[in-house]
Design a protein around this motif. Structure first.
Motif, PDB file in Angstrom:
ATOM      1  N   THR A   1       0.859  -1.186   0.000  1.00  6.20           N
ATOM      2  CA  THR A   1       0.000   0.000   0.000  1.00  6.20           C
ATOM      3  C   THR A   1       0.892   1.231   0.000  1.00  6.20           C
ATOM      4  OG1 THR A   1      -1.696  -1.172   1.252  1.00  6.20           O
ATOM      5  CG2 THR A   1      -1.844   1.220   1.214  1.00  6.20           C
ATOM      6  N   SER A   2       0.529   2.215  -0.833  1.00  7.59           N
ATOM      7  CA  SER A   2       1.330   3.426  -0.945  1.00  7.59           C
ATOM      8  C   SER A   2       0.438   4.638  -1.158  1.00  7.59           C
ATOM      9  CB  SER A   2       2.292   3.292  -2.123  1.00  7.59           C
ATOM     10  OG  SER A   2       3.010   4.489  -2.320  1.00  7.59           O
ATOM     11  N   GLY A   3       0.930   5.795  -0.801  1.00 10.46           N
ATOM     12  CA  GLY A   3       0.250   7.047  -1.074  1.00 10.46           C
ATOM     13  C   GLY A   3       0.634   7.607  -2.431  1.00 10.46           C
ATOM     14  N   SER A   4       1.505   6.906  -3.149  1.00  8.69           N
ATOM     15  CA  SER A   4       2.005   7.360  -4.441  1.00  8.69           C
ATOM     16  C   SER A   4       1.700   6.321  -5.523  1.00  8.69           C
ATOM     17  CB  SER A   4       3.510   7.591  -4.346  1.00  8.69           C
ATOM     18  OG  SER A   4       4.071   7.772  -5.616  1.00  8.69           O
ATOM     19  N   GLU A   5       0.970   6.724  -6.553  1.00  8.57           N
ATOM     20  CA  GLU A   5       0.662   5.800  -7.640  1.00  8.57           C
ATOM     21  C   GLU A   5       1.913   5.350  -8.391  1.00  8.57           C
ATOM     22  OE1 GLU A   5      -2.356   5.288 -11.444  1.00  8.57           O
ATOM     23  OE2 GLU A   5      -1.967   7.293 -10.653  1.00  8.57           O
ATOM     24  N   PRO A   6       2.871   6.237  -8.713  1.00 14.69           N
ATOM     25  CA  PRO A   6       4.084   5.770  -9.386  1.00 14.69           C
ATOM     26  C   PRO A   6       4.870   4.730  -8.572  1.00 14.69           C
ATOM     27  CG  PRO A   6       3.903   8.145  -9.583  1.00 14.69           C
ATOM     28  CD  PRO A   6       2.837   7.699  -8.630  1.00 14.69           C
ATOM     29  N   THR A   7       4.906   4.879  -7.269  1.00 15.37           N
ATOM     30  CA  THR A   7       5.589   3.900  -6.430  1.00 15.37           C
ATOM     31  C   THR A   7       4.858   2.565  -6.473  1.00 15.37           C
ATOM     32  OG1 THR A   7       6.408   5.628  -4.965  1.00 15.37           O
ATOM     33  CG2 THR A   7       6.374   3.388  -4.085  1.00 15.37           C
ATOM     34  N   ALA A   8       3.540   2.590  -6.383  1.00 13.67           N
ATOM     35  CA  ALA A   8       2.749   1.361  -6.446  1.00 13.67           C
ATOM     36  C   ALA A   8       2.941   0.674  -7.791  1.00 13.67           C
ATOM     37  CB  ALA A   8       1.278   1.665  -6.203  1.00 13.67           C
ATOM     38  N   ASN A   9       3.004   1.446  -8.876  1.00 12.64           N
ATOM     39  CA  ASN A   9       3.237   0.862 -10.200  1.00 12.64           C
ATOM     40  C   ASN A   9       4.616   0.224 -10.291  1.00 12.64           C
ATOM     41  OD1 ASN A   9       0.761   1.405 -11.497  1.00 12.64           O
ATOM     42  ND2 ASN A   9       1.364   3.517 -11.829  1.00 12.64           N
ATOM     43  N   ALA A  10       5.615   0.860  -9.702  1.00 13.02           N
ATOM     44  CA  ALA A  10       6.968   0.304  -9.723  1.00 13.02           C
ATOM     45  C   ALA A  10       7.028  -1.011  -8.945  1.00 13.02           C
ATOM     46  CB  ALA A  10       7.958   1.309  -9.135  1.00 13.02           C
ATOM     47  N   VAL A  11       6.363  -1.077  -7.813  1.00 11.68           N
ATOM     48  CA  VAL A  11       6.343  -2.297  -7.011  1.00 11.68           C
ATOM     49  C   VAL A  11       5.575  -3.396  -7.741  1.00 11.68           C
ATOM     50  CG1 VAL A  11       5.496  -3.320  -4.862  1.00 11.68           C
ATOM     51  CG2 VAL A  11       6.640  -1.107  -4.812  1.00 11.68           C
ATOM     52  N   SER A  12       4.485  -3.042  -8.400  1.00 15.58           N
ATOM     53  CA  SER A  12       3.663  -4.056  -9.082  1.00 15.58           C
ATOM     54  C   SER A  12       4.427  -4.744 -10.212  1.00 15.58           C
ATOM     55  CB  SER A  12       2.372  -3.449  -9.612  1.00 15.58           C
ATOM     56  OG  SER A  12       2.612  -2.643 -10.739  1.00 15.58           O
ATOM     57  N   ARG A  13       5.409  -4.064 -10.803  1.00 15.59           N
ATOM     58  CA  ARG A  13       6.202  -4.678 -11.874  1.00 15.59           C
ATOM     59  C   ARG A  13       7.063  -5.834 -11.361  1.00 15.59           C
ATOM     60  NH1 ARG A  13       6.316   0.799 -13.957  1.00 15.59           N
ATOM     61  NH2 ARG A  13       8.180   1.288 -12.746  1.00 15.59           N
ATOM     62  N   ARG A  14       7.279  -5.880 -10.061  1.00 14.89           N
ATOM     63  CA  ARG A  14       8.081  -6.952  -9.464  1.00 14.89           C
ATOM     64  C   ARG A  14       7.280  -8.244  -9.284  1.00 14.89           C
ATOM     65  NH1 ARG A  14      10.739  -3.423  -4.604  1.00 14.89           N
ATOM     66  NH2 ARG A  14      11.694  -1.846  -5.941  1.00 14.89           N
ATOM     67  N   TYR A  15       5.951  -8.145  -9.343  1.00 18.18           N
ATOM     68  CA  TYR A  15       5.089  -9.301  -9.108  1.00 18.18           C
ATOM     69  C   TYR A  15       4.281  -9.602 -10.372  1.00 18.18           C
ATOM     70  CZ  TYR A  15       6.175  -8.274  -4.246  1.00 18.18           C
ATOM     71  OH  TYR A  15       6.836  -8.036  -3.078  1.00 18.18           O
ATOM     72  N   THR A  16       4.513 -10.761 -10.962  1.00 13.69           N
ATOM     73  CA  THR A  16       3.823 -11.161 -12.181  1.00 13.69           C
ATOM     74  C   THR A  16       2.326 -11.285 -11.920  1.00 13.69           C
ATOM     75  OG1 THR A  16       5.766 -12.416 -12.839  1.00 13.69           O
ATOM     76  CG2 THR A  16       3.721 -12.920 -13.981  1.00 13.69           C
ATOM     77  N   GLY A  17       1.523 -10.660 -12.777  1.00 15.75           N
ATOM     78  CA  GLY A  17       0.073 -10.754 -12.679  1.00 15.75           C
ATOM     79  C   GLY A  17      -0.562  -9.817 -11.673  1.00 15.75           C
ATOM     80  N   SER A  18       0.224  -8.968 -11.021  1.00 13.25           N
ATOM     81  CA  SER A  18      -0.348  -8.059 -10.024  1.00 13.25           C
ATOM     82  C   SER A  18      -0.948  -6.830 -10.693  1.00 13.25           C
ATOM     83  CB  SER A  18       0.724  -7.629  -9.018  1.00 13.25           C
ATOM     84  OG  SER A  18       1.710  -6.850  -9.641  1.00 13.25           O
ATOM     85  N   THR A  19      -1.851  -6.174  -9.983  1.00 15.11           N
ATOM     86  CA  THR A  19      -2.497  -4.961 -10.477  1.00 15.11           C
ATOM     87  C   THR A  19      -2.404  -3.873  -9.414  1.00 15.11           C
ATOM     88  OG1 THR A  19      -4.648  -5.665  -9.639  1.00 15.11           O
ATOM     89  CG2 THR A  19      -4.145  -6.223 -11.923  1.00 15.11           C
ATOM     90  N   VAL A  20      -2.599  -2.628  -9.849  1.00 18.97           N
ATOM     91  CA  VAL A  20      -2.630  -1.493  -8.939  1.00 18.97           C
ATOM     92  C   VAL A  20      -4.045  -0.943  -8.945  1.00 18.97           C
ATOM     93  CG1 VAL A  20      -1.766   0.835  -8.491  1.00 18.97           C
ATOM     94  CG2 VAL A  20      -0.220  -0.923  -9.350  1.00 18.97           C
ATOM     95  N   GLN A  21      -4.605  -0.759  -7.741  1.00 19.86           N
ATOM     96  CA  GLN A  21      -5.957  -0.228  -7.613  1.00 19.86           C
ATOM     97  C   GLN A  21      -5.975   0.848  -6.547  1.00 19.86           C
ATOM     98  OE1 GLN A  21      -8.399  -3.613  -6.692  1.00 19.86           O
ATOM     99  NE2 GLN A  21      -8.559  -4.204  -8.838  1.00 19.86           N
TER     100      GLN A  21
END
Length: 54
Positions: A24-44
């Motif tokens: 969980t993050s207060g920053s969308e770009p940070t959440a997107n960067a983290v999601s790239r590390r996990y295959t099949g993950s999404t950001v909501q």
């Protein structure tokens, strides 16, 4: 004492393919960067009640 802006700012969650909240993050770009590390993950974006919006 906590911050009064807690309920006013946006929160972003990285959700795994299995539906588990990974990050969980207060920053969308940070959440997107983290999601790239996990295959099949999404950001909501979380809604104000704390539930994840679709």
């Amino acid at each position: 004492m906590g911050c009064a802006c807690k309920n006013k700012r946006e929160q972003w969650e990285v959700i795994s393919a299995a539906g588990k909240v990974l990050f969980t993050s207060g920053s969308e770009p940070t959440a997107n960067a983290v999601s790239r590390r996990y295959t099949g993950s999404t950001v909501q974006k979380k809604d104000k009640s704390g539930k994840v919006s679709s």
